[in-house]
Scaffold this active site. Structure first.
Site, PDB file in Angstrom:
ATOM      1  N   ASP A  76       0.938  -1.164  -0.087  1.00 20.18           N
ATOM      2  CA  ASP A  76      -0.008   0.045  -0.020  1.00 20.18           C
ATOM      3  C   ASP A  76       0.799   1.280   0.007  1.00 20.18           C
ATOM      4  O   ASP A  76       2.170   0.925   0.178  1.00 20.18           O
ATOM      5  CB  ASP A  76      -0.917  -0.086   1.109  1.00 20.18           C
ATOM      6  N   TYR A  78       2.854   4.725   0.743  1.00 19.31           N
ATOM      7  CA  TYR A  78       3.752   5.381   1.815  1.00 19.31           C
ATOM      8  C   TYR A  78       2.415   6.092   2.737  1.00 19.31           C
ATOM      9  O   TYR A  78       1.614   6.785   2.133  1.00 19.31           O
ATOM     10  CB  TYR A  78       4.586   6.204   1.442  1.00 19.31           C
ATOM     11  N   PHE A  89       6.213   2.568  -4.364  1.00 23.14           N
ATOM     12  CA  PHE A  89       7.571   2.949  -3.960  1.00 23.14           C
ATOM     13  C   PHE A  89       8.132   4.172  -4.310  1.00 23.14           C
ATOM     14  O   PHE A  89       9.315   4.339  -3.877  1.00 23.14           O
ATOM     15  CB  PHE A  89       8.507   1.641  -4.646  1.00 23.14           C
ATOM     16  N   HIS A 201       9.238  -8.709   0.527  1.00 27.10           N
ATOM     17  CA  HIS A 201       9.024  -7.083   0.571  1.00 27.10           C
ATOM     18  C   HIS A 201      10.499  -6.353   0.637  1.00 27.10           C
ATOM     19  O   HIS A 201      11.248  -6.994   1.535  1.00 27.10           O
ATOM     20  CB  HIS A 201       7.861  -6.767   1.287  1.00 27.10           C
TER      21      HIS A 201
END
Length: 245
Positions: A76, A78, A89, A201
């Site tokens: 999801d 930031y 990202f 991740h």
């Protein structure tokens, strides 16, 4: 600091997508789950919550399904002020680079030996056919995964299905459990043109852990090599400067 808060009605914002996605997004917004999601997000904004980003589907604004060569799937957005910009990202110029992105950049250097720019923006990758997509597309300030159960999965499932159905070669980089949960959908498309590369991740909590540490996974070279082997143009992963010293 960049004001990345969602201020417009969500349904209105979601209409800002390139051809090839518009019918899919319109159908989602008109569906019971999509309408409920829009009401829930709009209600949180009306109640004074800071919801990010301002453009949840920015990844689809200029990139059409038939142009996608690589899909980078995250979790999801930031959840800090000024960070999320609608590209998984990525952060805008001048924004402090978050820990997950630092690890992505570290792996980019280790994998390809590229020089890193000062900026944390990954926008240049979209021009290379890289779809930077999270599985959940909005979040509230300082509350990670706060919108994970509002119904975004129905939208992102449909987006992934559309990409997976395209006949040209493409690579899905599935980073973390939320992204890897989409693997069954990609496999269901039944295309030999779809390649999945899986790792943990890139967050500091997972990047070095088994079963597949993100650091050392060399996803960028692996994606480009697979595309080239299947007759497609490899991705140029270089990011524009000015560069760090």
């Amino acid at each position: 600091m960049l004001d990345n808060r969602l201020t417009r009605p969500l349904a209105e914002v979601l209409a800002d997508v390139a051809p090839g996605w518009d019918d899919l997004v319109a159908a989602f917004v008109a569906s019971p789950r999509g309408a409920a999601l829009c009401r829930a997000v709009d209600a949180r904004v009306a109640a004074g919550a800071e919801v990010y980003p301002a453009r949840p589907l920015r990844a689809l604004e200029t990139l059409m399904p038939q142009q996608v060569r690589v899909v980078i799937l995250g979790q999801d957005p930031y959840h800090g002020p000024g960070e999320a910009e609608g590209l998984a990202f990525s952060v805008a110029d001048g924004v402090k680079i978050p820990p997950s992105l630092r690890n992505i950049r570290q792996e980019l250097v280790a994998d390809l030996g590229l020089a890193l720019p000062v900026s944390g923006s990954l926008q240049a990758w979209t021009g290379q056919g890289v779809l930077l997509l999270n599985t959940t597309l909005t979040v509230e300030r300082d509350q990670p995964a706060s919108h994970a159960k509002l119904g975004w999965d129905a939208c992102t499932d449909a987006l992934i299905d559309r990409v997976a159905a395209q006949p040209h070669p493409k690579v899905f980089l599935l980073w973390g459990a939320h992204a890897q949960a989409k693997a069954v959908r990609i496999a269901a498309a039944g295309h030999a043109a779809n390649r999945m590369l899986v790792s943990n991740h890139p967050s500091p909590l997972a990047a070095r852990r088994p079963p597949v540490p993100f650091l050392g996974s060399r996803p960028f070279s692996a994606a480009s090599e697979w595309l080239a082997a299947h007759g497609a143009v490899p991705v140029d992963w270089r990011l524009p400067g000015p560069f760090q010293r």
